[in-house]
Design an enzyme around this catalytic site. Sequence first.
Site, mmCIF file in Angstrom:
data_model
loop_
_atom_site.group_PDB
_atom_site.id
_atom_site.type_symbol
_atom_site.label_atom_id
_atom_site.label_comp_id
_atom_site.label_asym_id
_atom_site.label_seq_id
_atom_site.Cartn_x
_atom_site.Cartn_y
_atom_site.Cartn_z
ATOM 1 N N TYR A 126 4.812 -6.153 -10.632
ATOM 2 C CA TYR A 126 4.123 -6.021 -9.275
ATOM 3 C C TYR A 126 3.751 -7.366 -8.971
ATOM 4 C CZ TYR A 126 0.630 -4.401 -5.783
ATOM 5 O OH TYR A 126 -0.052 -4.281 -4.561
ATOM 6 N N SER A 134 -0.646 -8.968 -1.583
ATOM 7 C CA SER A 134 -1.749 -8.849 -2.575
ATOM 8 C C SER A 134 -2.121 -9.997 -3.015
ATOM 9 C CB SER A 134 -1.178 -7.552 -3.602
ATOM 10 O OG SER A 134 -2.232 -7.403 -4.430
HETATM 11 P P1 NDP Z 1 -0.524 4.155 -0.419
HETATM 12 O O1 NDP Z 1 0.038 4.565 -1.783
HETATM 13 O O2 NDP Z 1 -1.760 5.084 0.346
HETATM 14 O O3 NDP Z 1 0.559 4.225 0.868
HETATM 15 C C1 NDP Z 1 1.853 3.651 0.531
HETATM 16 C C2 NDP Z 1 2.870 3.888 1.576
HETATM 17 O O4 NDP Z 1 4.027 3.206 1.585
HETATM 18 C C3 NDP Z 1 2.727 5.320 1.790
HETATM 19 O O5 NDP Z 1 3.202 5.718 3.128
HETATM 20 C C4 NDP Z 1 4.369 5.623 1.108
HETATM 21 O O6 NDP Z 1 5.167 6.689 1.560
HETATM 22 C C5 NDP Z 1 5.123 4.143 1.426
HETATM 23 N N1 NDP Z 1 6.262 4.111 0.803
HETATM 24 C C6 NDP Z 1 6.363 3.905 -0.711
HETATM 25 N N2 NDP Z 1 7.463 3.458 -1.073
HETATM 26 C C7 NDP Z 1 8.211 3.539 0.109
HETATM 27 C C8 NDP Z 1 9.575 3.427 0.097
HETATM 28 N N3 NDP Z 1 10.453 3.283 -0.897
HETATM 29 N N4 NDP Z 1 10.156 3.286 1.378
HETATM 30 C C9 NDP Z 1 9.290 3.503 2.357
HETATM 31 N N5 NDP Z 1 7.986 3.882 2.347
HETATM 32 C C10 NDP Z 1 7.578 3.682 1.192
HETATM 33 O O7 NDP Z 1 -0.621 2.491 -0.656
HETATM 34 P P2 NDP Z 1 -1.609 1.668 0.074
HETATM 35 O O8 NDP Z 1 -1.894 2.108 1.427
HETATM 36 O O9 NDP Z 1 -2.833 1.251 -0.763
HETATM 37 O O10 NDP Z 1 -0.906 0.082 0.033
HETATM 38 C C11 NDP Z 1 -0.086 -0.311 1.099
HETATM 39 C C12 NDP Z 1 0.546 -1.764 0.936
HETATM 40 O O11 NDP Z 1 -0.533 -2.370 0.535
HETATM 41 C C13 NDP Z 1 1.292 -1.965 -0.518
HETATM 42 O O12 NDP Z 1 2.551 -2.751 -0.182
HETATM 43 C C14 NDP Z 1 0.630 -2.465 -1.569
HETATM 44 O O13 NDP Z 1 1.275 -2.911 -2.570
HETATM 45 C C15 NDP Z 1 -0.432 -3.125 -0.778
HETATM 46 N N6 NDP Z 1 -1.761 -3.347 -1.479
HETATM 47 C C16 NDP Z 1 -2.570 -2.266 -1.512
HETATM 48 C C17 NDP Z 1 -3.677 -2.578 -2.433
HETATM 49 C C18 NDP Z 1 -4.471 -1.470 -2.838
HETATM 50 O O14 NDP Z 1 -5.654 -1.933 -3.601
HETATM 51 N N7 NDP Z 1 -4.476 -0.316 -2.418
HETATM 52 C C19 NDP Z 1 -4.119 -3.869 -2.717
HETATM 53 C C20 NDP Z 1 -3.128 -4.892 -2.253
HETATM 54 C C21 NDP Z 1 -2.027 -4.497 -1.784
HETATM 55 P P3 NDP Z 1 6.027 7.508 0.817
HETATM 56 O O15 NDP Z 1 5.731 7.468 -0.606
HETATM 57 O O16 NDP Z 1 6.139 8.891 1.336
HETATM 58 O O17 NDP Z 1 7.432 6.871 1.033
#
Ligand code: NDP
Length: 260
Positions: free
Chosen positions: A156, A143
């Site tokens: 974070y 990020s």
């Molecule tokens: P979402 O919340 O839409 O998706 C996150 C995904 O990660 C889900 O599939 C969730 O599934 C999975 N996940 C969360 N915790 C776990 C775990 N313990 N084990 C396995 N899977 C897990 O988030 P985004 O798509 O927006 O984000 C994806 C990545 O991008 C993250 O790392 C985030 O920090 C990063 N990011 C996002 C930004 C944004 O603005 N959205 C900006 C910068 C970085 P489930 O909960 O079912 O496990």
Amino acid sequence: MKLRDRIALITGGGRGIGRAIALACASEGAQVAVAARTMEQVESVAKELTDQFQVQATAIACDVSNVNSVTAMFGKVSEAFGRGPDILVNNAGIAESALLTRTDDDLWRRIQGINLDGTFYCMRAAMPGMIERGWGRIINIASIAGKTGAPYIAAYSASKHGVLGLTRSASQEVAKNGITVNAICPGYVDTDMTTRGIENITQKTSLTKDQALESLKKMSPQNRLVTAEEVAALALLLASEDGRGINGQAINVDGGGVLF
Ligand code: NDP
């Protein structure tokens, strides 16, 4: 077909950025494993990949913060495809915000456990197979908070700074083995995570949803949110042969808000 015969493992592949990367990889012919805690979501994405691109896709339930769960996930990838992943996308992550003085041990551990420990566990599990085969791609979704800091996001931001440290050091260890390790640093992306962030802002401030969204858009000089597909397009470049010279980098996709 830039990823034909490649096996890609995408954590957090059930929605948002992970789903977009899974679709991009499958569109270029990769066989894809999508993993997350919510089985229905990864199953639905795996079905989407098979239906749309006729590639082999498998859904795996995994909590990346649990090392045994990560070991089991790599076992399932080998079972499904006959070997470990050629491409690992560490995308699973959570974002919760609190002032540092109100960040309790549970919140701190939850964020480090998923964002940082999870990335480390998956890299450690994937690298030996990649070294043996002399080819690999590791793409860590960090990020811009991995490069900068802001109020309310100390935990974070610390986790994402950690991901950049892992990325940079690992890239030097495996550069001679045909493996690249890079990080992508998005700004605010139009996903559920950002929707939850907006809800959080409306609960804790006097801002309306629209005002909260506008405040996030303004973080980008382009005055907009990034799309998951834009992040996926960069992941695809890094995963492909075209990206073989890019190693150890942390590339921003944020419209130019952070210039380093
Ligand atoms: P979402 O919340 O839409 O998706 C996150 C995904 O990660 C889900 O599939 C969730 O599934 C999975 N996940 C969360 N915790 C776990 C775990 N313990 N084990 C396995 N899977 C897990 O988030 P985004 O798509 O927006 O984000 C994806 C990545 O991008 C993250 O790392 C985030 O920090 C990063 N990011 C996002 C930004 C944004 O603005 N959205 C900006 C910068 C970085 P489930 O909960 O079912 O496990």
